[in-house]
Scaffold this active site. Structure first.
Site, PDB file in Angstrom:
ATOM      1  N   CYS A 130      -8.209   3.539  -5.022  1.00 35.64           N
ATOM      2  CA  CYS A 130      -9.449   4.300  -5.237  1.00 35.64           C
ATOM      3  C   CYS A 130      -9.164   5.798  -5.378  1.00 35.64           C
ATOM      4  CB  CYS A 130     -10.442   4.035  -4.128  1.00 35.64           C
ATOM      5  SG  CYS A 130      -9.760   4.309  -2.494  1.00 35.64           S
ATOM      6  N   ARG A 176      -6.026   7.065  -6.650  1.00 36.52           N
ATOM      7  CA  ARG A 176      -4.984   7.418  -7.611  1.00 36.52           C
ATOM      8  C   ARG A 176      -4.725   6.285  -8.603  1.00 36.52           C
ATOM      9  NH1 ARG A 176      -0.969   9.803  -5.505  1.00 36.52           N
ATOM     10  NH2 ARG A 176      -2.005  10.068  -3.505  1.00 36.52           N
ATOM     11  N   SER A 222      -1.703  11.368   0.327  1.00 36.82           N
ATOM     12  CA  SER A 222      -2.995  10.689   0.470  1.00 36.82           C
ATOM     13  C   SER A 222      -4.099  11.662   0.856  1.00 36.82           C
ATOM     14  CB  SER A 222      -2.902   9.618   1.560  1.00 36.82           C
ATOM     15  OG  SER A 222      -1.998   8.620   1.181  1.00 36.82           O
ATOM     16  N   GLU A 252      -2.290   8.015   6.637  1.00 39.95           N
ATOM     17  CA  GLU A 252      -2.903   6.677   6.632  1.00 39.95           C
ATOM     18  C   GLU A 252      -1.873   5.655   6.142  1.00 39.95           C
ATOM     19  OE1 GLU A 252      -4.025   4.896   3.774  1.00 39.95           O
ATOM     20  OE2 GLU A 252      -3.715   6.331   2.162  1.00 39.95           O
ATOM     21  N   GLN A 256      -2.644   2.555   4.712  1.00 42.34           N
ATOM     22  CA  GLN A 256      -3.104   1.611   3.697  1.00 42.34           C
ATOM     23  C   GLN A 256      -2.315   1.772   2.396  1.00 42.34           C
ATOM     24  OE1 GLN A 256      -7.222   2.069   2.692  1.00 42.34           O
ATOM     25  NE2 GLN A 256      -7.400  -0.003   1.853  1.00 42.34           N
ATOM     26  N   GLY A 290     -31.530   3.967  16.404  1.00 46.17           N
ATOM     27  CA  GLY A 290     -31.440   4.456  15.036  1.00 46.17           C
ATOM     28  C   GLY A 290     -30.117   3.981  14.466  1.00 46.17           C
ATOM     29  N   GLY A 327     -27.795   5.110  11.399  1.00 48.14           N
ATOM     30  CA  GLY A 327     -27.350   5.798  10.195  1.00 48.14           C
ATOM     31  C   GLY A 327     -26.047   5.185   9.702  1.00 48.14           C
TER      32      GLY A 327
END
Lengths: 282, 447
Positions: B58, B60, B117, B122, B124, B197, B199
């Site tokens: 997502c 590169r 990154s 990271e 991944q 709530g 979000g």
């Protein structure tokens, strides 16, 4: 001040000092290693356990055991001697090393192990000094006194575990409140549960030690001295007992949990150390 | 795969990433699984002597090629990407970056190690690089060079993570919040999570907390339908916000993220409930802006309060710590790149040296044959002595440059020296065939 007594030789005393120094050095190495690698993702991967620190702990424990075995052989005994504070200090060091190993083995409590090292060093040195300065024969041939001393020793290990888990709790609590993540410690609930279990084990032993002590004092008032029940030692023991008591009844005294419980377990252990010192010098 | 030529650049890459291209462009250029395989096949059809791999995430899109003189140039690679995705070359060029040879090798190693990154450290990306390599291997678009290169890239990334603290500390708010909960509670099996709530971040935190298996999740929301919608993804009970006092007695973890302009939870409200809670610890994560929980709540006995700024500060601190590891990580990468390029140069210099000696001996043999033909009076012993002398002269002349070439020369110098030797001595033909039969990758490549 330092001289050979009929029961403790100069060589034995120096060896004990070296053993105590081993634990202090192990602590120093562990702190240095932790400062070098301060980051770890969780308590199980707690840094600070270099080969050097482990070697010093092992050295201290082996030397303590060697002195005890030597003294047992010197007195013509084929069991571990437990004649005075000197031996008690050595035996405590070995027991606390066992606790240290257990902390390391459980991994989740590994971060607590570091607290045990200075405690062990102090206990062994205090035991050694008391043995030389205020030598007192425990007379463990008397079964009541043997039970009294045995309960104190094992109880001390339990309360030491309670004390270090209390210290760990306060540190973890402080880190959470300061919103810092400097040192990976077990979760608060794990520390609290461990603290409670340690005191749960130690408290009956403290009670047995107190009862057998009172029993012996009543039986031999000339040894205990007049008004022994008002002595600082007895009063502090009662206070320590009273400090630990509410920690066992969380449901009845819910406010005595968390940081309060941690403080009380540290205070209780400090009181016990004061009792030992008073008993030794008194 | 055929061997790459000894002349000119060998490794090339063209790509774009989150720093050089906006999301819209990255979306247009991204390869789906099928697209990727098709693109790899097409490059191989167009340039059969090339080795090819495509890394598409997502953040590169990168096209890697190991190519000789008949392989694609950087310009052709850019054109290929533009053509494949039906965008103009001019538009694409403004967003791309290109690397060749050592720079390309180091770039790939940095990408695999997550130094390039969006979230530094990271892990991944390591799996994504591995996947790109495996896809290319399955499509048989990689050969000896890329097998060695990608395996070394994976090894370098692992080494960076092992030897540095680049990946230590969490950087996403959701994972930080969950880690904080775990610093209070050993496990959540007997704990109740109260969500007030819901979000976007609350849902992310809740998803991770849900994975830890709490006993109960209570959702208190002003909008019942909203609560039900959220309830479909995570098993939870709907609670009435009007009974918040009572909910605070039951809750062990509280996540708040309402749009309220006034605090929803006051210090007085919590303090009154401490006894009823039996002073059990409670961890509150206030994700709302403005805050839902009064700051004084955080100073109550056994109550721990973190707001969005606290989480962001921890994330920033971890990012800073990771940033401090960049230099150490680059050093590890440099070591791996050097080793790889040494292997690669040695792989090329072996046949080159062999050919150099063969050429020189061929010349000396021809000269010797001419000399001997002109002097038939030479005895056999004299002829042998002359032959030996000529061979020794050739050997001594070539000894110094060959020793220098095959010695511990820095890898970038070695590439230039190899090219210079090829040019100076006219070593255009390579005896012995392709790359696959030259030198196998060293053991370390197979890690």
């Amino acid at each position: 001040m330092l001289h050979d007594t009929p029961n403790i030789t100069y060589v034995e005393f120096i060896s004990l000092l070296v053993a105590g120094l081993c634990f202090v050095l192990a602590f120093t190495f562990q702190v240095a290693e932790m400062r070098r690698t301060p980051q770890a993702s969780d308590a199980a991967s707690c840094p600070g356990f270099s080969n050097a620190s482990t070697a010093w702990v092992a050295g201290g424990a082996v030397l303590s055991a060697a002195i005890l075995i030597w003294r047992g052989w010197r007195f013509g005994l084929w069991s571990l001697p437990l004649s005075d504070y000197f031996d008690a200090g050595l035996l405590l060091a070995i027991l606390l090393t066992g606790l240290w190993m257990w902390f390391c083995w459980t991994r989740q409590l590994k971060a607590l192990a570091i607290f045990l090292l200075p405690l062990t060093g102090v206990l062994i040195l205090v035991g050694g000094i008391l043995g030389v300065v205020g030598y007192r024969n425990f007379n463990t041939a008397n079964p009541w006194i043997a039970l009294h001393i045995g309960s104190i020793l094992i109880g001390t290990v339990c309360f030491a575990a309670g004390c270090v888990s209390g210290l760990g709790y306060l540190l973890a609590d402080r880190q959470l409140r300061k919103k810092k993540e400097n040192w990976p410690l077990p979760s608060l609930t794990r520390l609290e549960a461990f603290n409670r279990h340690a005191i749960l084990l130690g408290f009956p032993l403290l009670t047995i030690a107190a009862i057998t002590g009172i029993f012996e004092a009543l039986k031999n008032p000339q040894t205990a001295g007049p008004d022994w029940y008002w002595s600082a030692k007895v009063i502090l023991t009662v206070v320590a007992w009273a400090v630990y008591a509410p920690l066992l009844h969380v449901k009845l005294t819910p406010s005595f949990r968390g940081a309060r419980a941690a403080w009380l377990s540290i205070l209780g252990f400090a009181l016990l150390l004061a009792v030992y010192a008073l008993a030794g010098f008194g | 795969m055929e061997h790459m030529s000894k002349s000119g650049p060998v490794f090339r890459m063209v790509g774009l990433n989150h720093r050089t291209a906006p999301l819209l462009v990255r979306e247009n250029l991204a390869f789906s699984e099928q697209d990727c395989s098709a693109a790899l096949r097409r490059v191989t059809e167009l340039y059969p002597q090339s080795e090819t791999a495509i890394l598409s995430t997502c953040n590169r899109v990168e096209l890697y090629v190991a190519a000789g003189p008949h392989g694609p140039t950087l310009e052709q690679m850019t054109a290929f990407l533009a053509d494949f995705h039906h965008v103009s070359v001019q538009e694409l060029r403004s967003h791309t970056y290109q690397h060749e040879n050592q720079a390309m090798v180091e770039h790939l190693f940095q990408v695999a190690s997550s130094l390039d990154s969006m979230v530094l450290g990271e892990t991944q990306i390591l799996a994504q690089v591995k996947q790109a390599y495996q896809r290319a291997a399955e499509g048989k678009t990689v050969g000896t060079l890329f097998h060695a290169l990608f395996q070394r890239a994976l090894a370098a990334a692992k080494d960076v993570h092992d030897r540095t603290e680049l990946s230590t500390g969490r950087t996403s708010l959701a994972t930080i919040a969950v880690a904080l909960v775990q610093r209070v509670f050993d496990q959540l099996r007997d704990k109740t999570v109260l969500v007030i709530g819901a979000g976007k971040i609350s849902r992310l935190v809740l998803r991770q907390l849900g994975a830890l298996g709490p006993r109960k999740i209570l959702l208190a929301n002003r909008t019942p339908q909203r609560a039900l919608d959220l309830g479909t993804s995570v098993a939870m009970e709907i609670a009435d916000l009007a009974h918040l006092d009572q909910l605070l007695v039951e809750a062990d973890v509280v996540l708040t993220g309402t749009g309220s302009t006034e605090p929803v939870i006051s210090a007085e409200m919590v303090r009154k409930r401490l006894k009823a809670r039996q002073y059990r610890p409670m961890f509150i994560v206030d994700l709302a802006v403005p805050r839902d929980v009064e700051a004084a709540v955080g100073s109550l006995t056994n109550i721990y309060l973190y707001n969005i700024d606290d989480l962001e500060n921890l994330a920033e601190e971890n990012r800073r710590r990771r940033g401090d590891q960049i230099a150490a990580s680059l050093q590890v990468i440099k070591e791996h790149a050097e080793e790889f390029l040494h292997w690669f140069s040695a792989r090329n210099t072996g046949p080159l040296v062999k050919q150099l000696y063969a050429n020189c001996r061929r010349i000396s043999d021809a000269e010797l044959a001419g000399l001997l033909a002109a002097h038939p009076e030479f005895t056999p012993e004299q002829r042998q002595a002359l032959a030996r002398t000529l061979h020794r002269v050739v050997g001594k002349i070539l000894h110094q440059p060959v020793s220098f070439l095959t010695g511990k020369t820095p890898s970038h110098d070695q590439v230039h020296l190899t090219a210079a030797m090829e040019t100076l001595f006219g070593l255009t033909d390579k005896p012995g065939g392709g790359a696959d039969d030259a030198h196998a990758a060293p053991d370390s490549m197979g890690q």
